[in-house]
Design an enzyme around this catalytic site. Sequence first.
Site, short mmCIF file in Angstrom:
data_model
loop_
_atom_site.label_atom_id
_atom_site.label_comp_id
_atom_site.label_asym_id
_atom_site.label_seq_id
_atom_site.Cartn_x
_atom_site.Cartn_y
_atom_site.Cartn_z
N HIS A 82 22.09 31.99 23.49
CA HIS A 82 23.45 32.50 23.66
C HIS A 82 23.52 34.00 23.40
CE1 HIS A 82 24.56 32.72 19.30
NE2 HIS A 82 23.81 31.65 19.18
N ASP A 84 26.45 35.81 22.61
CA ASP A 84 27.44 36.31 21.66
C ASP A 84 26.90 36.30 20.23
OD1 ASP A 84 27.54 33.43 21.69
OD2 ASP A 84 29.40 33.53 20.53
N ASP A 145 20.70 35.99 15.74
CA ASP A 145 21.39 34.79 16.20
C ASP A 145 22.37 35.21 17.30
OD1 ASP A 145 22.66 32.39 16.47
OD2 ASP A 145 23.70 32.45 14.56
N GLU A 179 28.94 30.78 22.16
CA GLU A 179 28.40 29.67 21.37
C GLU A 179 28.93 29.70 19.96
OE1 GLU A 179 25.45 27.65 18.66
OE2 GLU A 179 26.20 29.72 18.69
N GLU A 180 29.10 30.89 19.41
CA GLU A 180 29.49 31.02 18.00
C GLU A 180 30.90 30.50 17.73
OE1 GLU A 180 27.57 31.55 15.72
OE2 GLU A 180 25.92 32.82 16.34
N ASP A 202 17.45 28.83 19.25
CA ASP A 202 18.61 29.29 18.48
C ASP A 202 18.50 28.87 17.02
OD1 ASP A 202 21.12 30.38 17.95
OD2 ASP A 202 22.20 28.60 18.62
N HIS A 384 24.81 35.29 10.47
CA HIS A 384 26.24 35.54 10.21
C HIS A 384 26.43 36.38 8.96
CE1 HIS A 384 27.49 31.62 12.55
NE2 HIS A 384 26.52 32.29 13.15
#
Length: 412
Positions: A82, A84, A145, A179-180, A202, A384
């Site tokens: 992904h 994003d 990520d 995705e997030e 991922d 994150h």
Amino acid sequence: MILSKTVENFLQYVKIDTQSDENTKTTPSTAKQHKLAELLARQLQEMGAEEITYDKEHCYLYASIPASKGCEEAPVLGFIAHMDTSPAVTDTDVKPRIVDNYDGEDILLNEKEHIVLSVEDFPEIKKLKGKDIIVTDGTTLLGADDKAGIAEIMGACEYLLRHPEVKHGKLRVGFTPDEEIGEGADHFDVELFGADFAYTVDGGELGELENETFNAASGRLTVYGRSVHPGSAKGKMINAILVAQEFQSLLPAFQNPMYTEGYEGFFHLDHMEGTVEKTVAEYIIRDHNKDLFEQKKALFNMCAYFLNEKYGEGTVVAEVEDSYYNMKEVLKEHEHLMENASDVLRELGVEPVVNPVRGGTDGARLSFMGLPCPNLCTGGANYHSRFEYACVQSMDKVTELLIMLAEKYGNC
């Protein structure tokens, strides 16, 4: 040090702001994700990939690496990542740097702001002593990520196109937005993608393999209070803020992310705002076990029922909506995916570590959409977070993993 193409691309990708936003209700949730999609489309074209499809409306990108001569009948394997990054921490103006030959001690990320990647707080980083670590200046997340996954897929694709002696079947690659915020599979075209099965790239540290996720739901609690002057409020006021707090107190105290690990599920109060008259609380509800998941949703509604009995019908409105389900229910019919990934990791000198995903991946929903899709590691950690990092050597190993998986499924 001489950087591999994977790491070189990664350092380029993380400088592009692709943070998603769950509040926009559009796909993609942020237009800036197109910037990375456009770059990837150009790079795929330049390296000689085929069947490049860029969904400019929804910001999905698909491409093919053609099968080697004689391998056309092999199953079609997919790799997905992904574009994003998490809304939890900004990724505007990411400044990556490489800590060469990491000494196993604290890493000073930002002297001015006194931001330190501490081995006391993150002791697992000590395992990377002697390796090269990519970090930020501590003011942003890194974006491993999942830009590490993107870079690894792109590195593997370019290698296979440059080395026709490596035999493989047709490969499909897919890059998704959002995705997030749980929307990465919303407009993914499984039929167009055309793979028999795939891997999302991922995951976390090198060696991690994941074939099960939570069953997941979102919960929304709306409390309608009654505002009366506090000087004459006795028997009249209903404070919506306090009722929302009371609702939280009815949930099991230790079924909370702060106290859970492994297969332990939880209720997570993610956001709350309001006044005496109206308060709204947003929850996420998670459990790997389907029966326990259903029990958690029932308890959420039962607590609301109890408070309505206490304060009056309509005081509390509880809404629960399923988000995704444990992909193990699908993947148990495709055990070869985990077995082959484990075998290849061992060939690379890495012992596989099979863990449940304590979160979600695009693969969870894609598996139920007809595309069996376990999750592979990327070599990153502390996602994150401003303390996010990635290991150069681990990223290169993951690129090798993808190349060798393509060979293994080549069947020629």
